[in-house]
Write a protein that holds these residues in place. Structure first.
Motif, PDB file in Angstrom:
ATOM      1  N   THR A 182       0.857  -1.195   0.000  1.00  0.00           N
ATOM      2  CA  THR A 182       0.000   0.000   0.000  1.00  0.00           C
ATOM      3  C   THR A 182       0.892   1.244   0.000  1.00  0.00           C
ATOM      4  O   THR A 182       2.075   1.145  -0.284  1.00  0.00           O
ATOM      5  CB  THR A 182      -0.927  -0.010   1.228  1.00  0.00           C
ATOM      6  OG1 THR A 182      -0.102   0.037   2.389  1.00  0.00           O
ATOM      7  CG2 THR A 182      -1.807  -1.247   1.262  1.00  0.00           C
ATOM      8  N   ASP A 183       0.303   2.381   0.347  1.00  0.00           N
ATOM      9  CA  ASP A 183       1.063   3.633   0.425  1.00  0.00           C
ATOM     10  C   ASP A 183       2.100   3.520   1.556  1.00  0.00           C
ATOM     11  O   ASP A 183       1.732   3.459   2.732  1.00  0.00           O
ATOM     12  CB  ASP A 183       0.065   4.768   0.693  1.00  0.00           C
ATOM     13  CG  ASP A 183       0.757   6.091   0.960  1.00  0.00           C
ATOM     14  OD1 ASP A 183       1.999   6.153   0.853  1.00  0.00           O
ATOM     15  OD2 ASP A 183       0.039   7.067   1.279  1.00  0.00           O
ATOM     16  N   ARG A 191       2.026   5.827   4.722  1.00  0.00           N
ATOM     17  CA  ARG A 191       0.878   5.834   5.627  1.00  0.00           C
ATOM     18  C   ARG A 191       1.170   4.905   6.816  1.00  0.00           C
ATOM     19  O   ARG A 191       1.160   3.679   6.684  1.00  0.00           O
ATOM     20  CB  ARG A 191      -0.336   5.323   4.843  1.00  0.00           C
ATOM     21  CG  ARG A 191      -1.624   5.732   5.471  1.00  0.00           C
ATOM     22  CD  ARG A 191      -2.773   5.524   4.520  1.00  0.00           C
ATOM     23  NE  ARG A 191      -3.962   6.052   5.138  1.00  0.00           N
ATOM     24  CZ  ARG A 191      -5.105   5.396   5.225  1.00  0.00           C
ATOM     25  NH1 ARG A 191      -5.230   4.208   4.676  1.00  0.00           N
ATOM     26  NH2 ARG A 191      -6.130   5.955   5.824  1.00  0.00           N
ATOM     27  N   CYS A 223      -0.533   3.408  -4.516  1.00  0.00           N
ATOM     28  CA  CYS A 223      -0.926   2.195  -3.787  1.00  0.00           C
ATOM     29  C   CYS A 223      -1.411   1.109  -4.750  1.00  0.00           C
ATOM     30  O   CYS A 223      -2.283   1.337  -5.580  1.00  0.00           O
ATOM     31  CB  CYS A 223      -2.031   2.568  -2.793  1.00  0.00           C
ATOM     32  SG  CYS A 223      -2.752   1.141  -2.002  1.00  0.00           S
ATOM     33  N   ILE A 273      -3.143  -1.472  -3.968  1.00  0.00           N
ATOM     34  CA  ILE A 273      -4.529  -1.849  -3.665  1.00  0.00           C
ATOM     35  C   ILE A 273      -5.490  -0.911  -4.412  1.00  0.00           C
ATOM     36  O   ILE A 273      -6.482  -1.347  -4.994  1.00  0.00           O
ATOM     37  CB  ILE A 273      -4.778  -1.799  -2.136  1.00  0.00           C
ATOM     38  CG1 ILE A 273      -3.992  -2.915  -1.448  1.00  0.00           C
ATOM     39  CG2 ILE A 273      -6.265  -1.889  -1.799  1.00  0.00           C
ATOM     40  CD1 ILE A 273      -4.478  -4.317  -1.745  1.00  0.00           C
ATOM     41  N   TYR A 274      -5.135   0.361  -4.427  1.00  0.00           N
ATOM     42  CA  TYR A 274      -6.008   1.293  -5.157  1.00  0.00           C
ATOM     43  C   TYR A 274      -6.016   0.946  -6.649  1.00  0.00           C
ATOM     44  O   TYR A 274      -7.064   0.974  -7.304  1.00  0.00           O
ATOM     45  CB  TYR A 274      -5.558   2.747  -4.946  1.00  0.00           C
ATOM     46  CG  TYR A 274      -6.500   3.686  -5.665  1.00  0.00           C
ATOM     47  CD1 TYR A 274      -7.807   3.844  -5.223  1.00  0.00           C
ATOM     48  CD2 TYR A 274      -6.107   4.356  -6.825  1.00  0.00           C
ATOM     49  CE1 TYR A 274      -8.705   4.649  -5.906  1.00  0.00           C
ATOM     50  CE2 TYR A 274      -6.992   5.165  -7.511  1.00  0.00           C
ATOM     51  CZ  TYR A 274      -8.289   5.308  -7.046  1.00  0.00           C
ATOM     52  OH  TYR A 274      -9.178   6.089  -7.724  1.00  0.00           O
ATOM     53  N   CYS A 279      -9.611   7.337   1.412  1.00  0.00           N
ATOM     54  CA  CYS A 279      -8.171   7.158   1.667  1.00  0.00           C
ATOM     55  C   CYS A 279      -7.506   8.505   1.942  1.00  0.00           C
ATOM     56  O   CYS A 279      -6.801   8.673   2.945  1.00  0.00           O
ATOM     57  CB  CYS A 279      -7.548   6.452   0.460  1.00  0.00           C
ATOM     58  SG  CYS A 279      -5.764   6.327   0.526  1.00  0.00           S
ATOM     59  N   ILE A 297     -10.412   5.437   6.018  1.00  0.00           N
ATOM     60  CA  ILE A 297     -10.458   3.970   5.890  1.00  0.00           C
ATOM     61  C   ILE A 297      -9.032   3.442   6.128  1.00  0.00           C
ATOM     62  O   ILE A 297      -8.049   4.030   5.659  1.00  0.00           O
ATOM     63  CB  ILE A 297     -11.001   3.526   4.507  1.00  0.00           C
ATOM     64  CG1 ILE A 297     -11.092   2.001   4.437  1.00  0.00           C
ATOM     65  CG2 ILE A 297     -10.155   4.056   3.352  1.00  0.00           C
ATOM     66  CD1 ILE A 297     -11.814   1.463   3.215  1.00  0.00           C
ATOM     67  N   CYS A 334      -5.935   0.643   5.835  1.00  0.00           N
ATOM     68  CA  CYS A 334      -5.464  -0.179   4.710  1.00  0.00           C
ATOM     69  C   CYS A 334      -5.919  -1.635   4.840  1.00  0.00           C
ATOM     70  O   CYS A 334      -6.227  -2.280   3.838  1.00  0.00           O
ATOM     71  CB  CYS A 334      -3.946  -0.100   4.612  1.00  0.00           C
ATOM     72  SG  CYS A 334      -3.392   1.536   4.097  1.00  0.00           S
ATOM     73  N   CYS A 336      -9.424  -1.809   3.743  1.00  0.00           N
ATOM     74  CA  CYS A 336      -9.469  -1.537   2.303  1.00  0.00           C
ATOM     75  C   CYS A 336      -9.080  -2.791   1.507  1.00  0.00           C
ATOM     76  O   CYS A 336      -9.705  -3.144   0.511  1.00  0.00           O
ATOM     77  CB  CYS A 336      -8.515  -0.377   2.013  1.00  0.00           C
ATOM     78  SG  CYS A 336      -8.650   0.286   0.366  1.00  0.00           S
TER      79      CYS A 336
END
Ligand code: SF4
Length: 335
Positions: A224-225, A228, A240, A242-243, A261, A266, A268, A271
């Motif tokens: 992910t990011d 974060r 990310c 996931i995005y 996000c 939310i 991770c 998500c």
């Protein structure tokens, strides 16, 4: 008017993944309603990189046919066949390889990427691998394929196929071969769990046949990011994976995810869980069809036998014209 011919295929290196589905198969499903489609399991092409490890080839071939059918390819509309059952393709490949300049093949960016990404040693880059696009051209031109739905990495090969077809027509003063045209889907590249292009060879794929548990664990492993650290930190969906998954598998929900996000509303983990649900829902009907098909192996054989016969006849007709154009001997039969 005769329908245009479509030819496409997948290498028999294992079960298909979502990248194949979104990158190629969705085009097949649309095209089978409009065109005369030939869809091959490319088992000879597996040998270009997998020549030293062939024990799974027959099973991989069967699995690929299952994947095609489970994804929705309809044998009543499209011809499903196995590349190596069309012996005439090997002869056509031999003939086309005679007119294909080596430097066309050496420039092939897909080959260079394959060598780099798979860390292939020099003695693993075979004559057959270099000739991959020439064999692919024989596959396409055997049934006179005009349209070729492919993934983005294959577009360079289709350019070579066009060049070979044009060269043949020019050398022998005929208008025999069409110049095949590659077609991409709206999602030509799908990223894998590690952020590289999804590929069986990279081990980063979500397979069409993966069960819910496997999908959950693969999605949870995605990056992910990195900036974060806490659940309520504002996120950066653009970096990310996931995005990217949301955009790929449930694009209608992606804007809402991006907003949540960025606002830190939310976490991770949540998500990822939500994305895994979306992926599993998307795969459920394909997997249900696959389970049903697996109960009737005889039907699978019948489909492939009928497809092989049709593809073989089409390629035999092409070869007879090729031999005539080149003044080659037709097969010598004692009468
Ligand atoms: S909330 Fe979702 S989109 Fe945002 S960084 Fe985490 S996993 Fe990625």
């Amino acid at each position: 008017m005769a329908k245009k011919r479509v030819m496409s295929g997948m290498r028999a290196t294992g079960q298909l993944h979502i990248g194949h589905y979104l990158g190629v198969l969705v085009n097949w499903l649309q095209m089978q309603d409009q065109y005369d489609c030939f869809f091959a399991v490319a088992d000879w092409h597996m040998l270009t990189t997998g020549f030293a490890k062939t024990e799974g080839l027959r099973e991989n071939t069967r699995q690929l046919v299952l994947d095609y059918l489970a994804a929705g390819v309809d044998p009543a509309k499209a011809t499903i066949y196995v590349q190596s059952s069309i012996l005439e393709t090997a002869e056509l490949h031999l003939i086309l390889s005679m007119i294909t300049p080596v430097n066309w093949l050496q420039r092939d960016p897909t080959l260079k990427e394959m060598v780099r990404e798979l860390h292939l040693a020099e003695d693993h880059v075979s004559y057959g691998l270099l000739g991959y696009p020439a064999l692919q051209t024989a596959d396409i031109l055997g049934p006179m394929g005009e349209l070729v739905p492919v993934g983005e990495d294959q577009m360079a090969h289709i350019e070579i196929s066009r060049d070979i077809a044009r060269r043949f027509n020019h050398l022998f003063g005929v208008d025999l071969f069409p110049e095949p045209q590659g077609l991409l889907t709206p999602t030509p590249v799908v990223f894998g769990t590690d952020g590289r292009k999804m590929s069986k060879s990279y081990g980063n794929d979500l397979k069409l046949a993966d069960d819910e548990k496997s999908i959950n664990s693969k999605v949870m492993s995605m990056v992910t990011d990195p900036a974060r650290l806490r659940k309520d930190d504002p996120g950066h969906p653009e970096v990310c994976m996931i995005y990217n998954g949301w955009e790929t598998y449930a694009s209608e929900k992606a804007p809402e995810i991006a907003t949540l996000c960025r606002a830190g509303e939310i976490g991770c983990v949540q998500c990822k869980r939500n994305l895994a649900v979306q992926v599993n829902e998307r795969l459920a009907p394909i997997q249900a069809r696959r389970r049903e098909l697996e109960t009737d192996p005889g039907m699978l054989d019948d489909i492939v036998i009928a497809g092989n016969a049709r593809a073989r006849q089409a390629t035999q007709e092409t070869l007879a014209k090729v031999r005539d154009a080149m003044h080659l001997n037709q097969p010598y039969n004692r009468t």
